[in-house]
Design an enzyme around this catalytic site. Structure first.
Site, PDB file in Angstrom:
ATOM      1  N   ASN A 173       0.872  -1.175   0.000  1.00 45.53           N
ATOM      2  CA  ASN A 173       0.000   0.000   0.000  1.00 45.53           C
ATOM      3  C   ASN A 173       0.911   1.228   0.000  1.00 45.53           C
ATOM      4  O   ASN A 173       1.442   1.612   1.045  1.00 45.53           O
ATOM      5  CB  ASN A 173      -0.888  -0.049   1.254  1.00 45.53           C
ATOM      6  N   ARG A 218      -2.594  -1.952  -3.426  1.00 43.15           N
ATOM      7  CA  ARG A 218      -3.727  -1.051  -3.277  1.00 43.15           C
ATOM      8  C   ARG A 218      -3.478   0.122  -4.226  1.00 43.15           C
ATOM      9  O   ARG A 218      -2.451   0.804  -4.113  1.00 43.15           O
ATOM     10  CB  ARG A 218      -3.807  -0.554  -1.844  1.00 43.15           C
ATOM     11  N   HIS A 230     -12.185   4.224   0.052  1.00 45.05           N
ATOM     12  CA  HIS A 230     -12.243   3.174   1.084  1.00 45.05           C
ATOM     13  C   HIS A 230     -12.966   1.945   0.527  1.00 45.05           C
ATOM     14  O   HIS A 230     -13.567   1.170   1.271  1.00 45.05           O
ATOM     15  CB  HIS A 230     -13.023   3.623   2.342  1.00 45.05           C
ATOM     16  N   ARG A 234     -10.665  16.384   7.579  1.00 49.05           N
ATOM     17  CA  ARG A 234     -11.431  16.819   6.404  1.00 49.05           C
ATOM     18  C   ARG A 234     -12.825  17.285   6.828  1.00 49.05           C
ATOM     19  O   ARG A 234     -13.451  16.677   7.701  1.00 49.05           O
ATOM     20  CB  ARG A 234     -11.585  15.677   5.397  1.00 49.05           C
ATOM     21  N   GLU A 280      -8.094  -4.453   5.239  1.00 48.53           N
ATOM     22  CA  GLU A 280      -7.897  -4.155   3.815  1.00 48.53           C
ATOM     23  C   GLU A 280      -6.792  -5.017   3.214  1.00 48.53           C
ATOM     24  O   GLU A 280      -6.885  -5.433   2.065  1.00 48.53           O
ATOM     25  CB  GLU A 280      -7.594  -2.664   3.646  1.00 48.53           C
TER      26      GLU A 280
END
Ligand code: AMP
Length: 396
Positions: free
Chosen positions: A7, A91, A180, A241, A384
């Site tokens: 990743n 990823r 995601h 965010r 993940e």
């Protein structure tokens, strides 16, 4: 079969080597500060001590080589030769509208990843370098790209189109993509199994609540809607965010502070969310501590976060005309009893009933609703890396 999962972020690289015979993690680790002074590899082999190497990593290619060296290191390694690695799962952030599934990397796939640089400017270039570094370090070993945007490709046009002139979609691909995706896909499928729901028709809402936060609605594991948009900025309030804001807010701040649009976007991405609202931290634990000590702004930040999640759940129940299961995942979703409880306290009208004892769980797959609850509410830890490894195994 052993699969390496990579990743690559803009200045980092996370990895796991997984033995797919029993899905056991053999080693995992992190390269930090790639391309910056002070690069460091932290390697954690299963059953052995942590191993740290501080050495310059000018780019991801050097980082990948250091990971390979750590994996075969006579003392800290877990394999004798990199030839034991059968495939690498990567990823990859953005595939635009081209791929709705994972795919074995070839020149065409690399071209698409390159063409999406402007949609994922921080991640896609790093993802491509990671792939090319693996091709160079392990010739002949297949690389699989698992796209964060793949899950969102399940959305219908009514869910993914912005209500702006259509020419921007046609010319530049401006639409909602969702992110995601690997987590939402993994957790929604696990929720179907764990909740013993119809694998084709079960309606699931996944609340991925971490530093980045997003929520999805899916039927039979296929995405109906998800809260992030063209970029991960849309949707829920997050650590740093803002999530949804009226776009005129940007114009207003630009005009009043003499800032450029890019500068304000940077503020909305990096200095907003619960950090901006509380003025304390982007970490929920710090903000909750301040809330406990009576800090008003911290209190409002946490309450607003919870309120926004509950509003999205309501919207997604309408989008699917019902819901069978709600699953909480990621740092806050897996660990934070008060936040889960507070979100569910908005959902009495759906017949949601939480078992307070079971809701104390941290990081373990658990049904936290009562048997009488009309909707199954659960905690499902996201994984993940395992999801990427499973996708990779299926393709090779
Ligand atoms: P993630 O991005 O999924 O790693 O989630 C990070 C967020 O999860 C941070 O804001 C943490 O405060 C929060 N978090 C992690 N562990 C816990 C915990 N044990 N209790 C409450 N919040 C947690």
């Amino acid at each position: 079969m052993k699969i390496l999962v990579l990743n690559c972020g803009s200045s980092s690289l996370k990895y796991q080597l997984i033995d797919m015979d029993n899905e056991a993690v053999l080693a995992k680790g992190l390269c930090e500060r790639i391309g910056i002074e002070g690069s460091k590899l932290t390697h954690k082999p299963e059953g052995k001590d942590k191993y740290e190497v501080e050495s310059p990593m000018p780019d991801h290619k050097v980082a990948v080589q250091m990971v390979m060296d750590a994996l075969v290191d006579p003392v800290h390694g877990v394999i004798a030769d990199t030839k034991e690695i059968s495939a690498v799962g990567h990823r990859v952030l953005h595939a635009g509208q081209v791929y709705s599934d994972s795919i074995v990397v070839n020149e065409d796939v690399k071209r698409v990843i390159r063409e999406c640089f402007d949609l994922g400017p921080l991640h896609n270039p790093a993802n491509l370098i990671g792939i090319e570094a693996c091709e160079a370090a392990m010739p002949g070993v297949p690389n699989v790209a698992v796209f964060d945007t793949a899950f969102g490709q399940g959305m219908e046009e009514k869910a993914y189109m912005y209500a702006i002139p259509r020419e921007y979609y046609e010319k530049y691909g401006i639409r909602r993509y969702g992110f995601h995706g690997t987590s939402h896909s993994f957790v929604s499928k696990e929720a179907l199994k764990f909740g013993e729901l119809d694998p084709k028709a079960g309606k699931v809402i996944v609340c991925h609540l971490g530093n980045g936060a997003s929520i999805s609605a899916s039927i039979g594991g296929k995405c109906v809607d998800t809260s992030m948009g063209l970029t991960p900025l849309e949707g829920l309030i997050m650590g740093t965010r803002s999530g949804d804001v009226d776009p005129a807010v940007i114009q207003s701040i630009c005009n009043k502070e003499g800032k450029t649009v890019n500068e304000v976007l940077d503020i909305l991405n990096k200095k907003s969310g619960i950090l901006g609202m509380s003025g304390i931290s982007s970490d929920f634990r710090d903000v909750q501590k301040a809330q406990g000590e009576g800090d008003h702004n911290a209190h409002v930040a946490i309450e607003a976060f919870i309120y926004r999640v509950a509003k999205y759940i309501g919207a997604y129940v309408a989008a699917m005309n019902g819901v069978d299961a709600i699953a909480f995942t990621a740092g806050v979703g897996e660990n934070d009893k008060p936040i889960r409880g507070a979100v569910c306290s908005y959902l009495g009208y759906l017949g949601v009933e939480i078992d307070d004892e079971k809701n104390k769980v941290r990081g373990e797959r658990t049904m936290i609703s009562t048997p009488a609850s009309k909707v199954k509410v659960m905690v499902i830890p996201t994984n993940e890396e395992l999801a990427i490894a499973r996708e990779t195994l299926a393709l090779v």
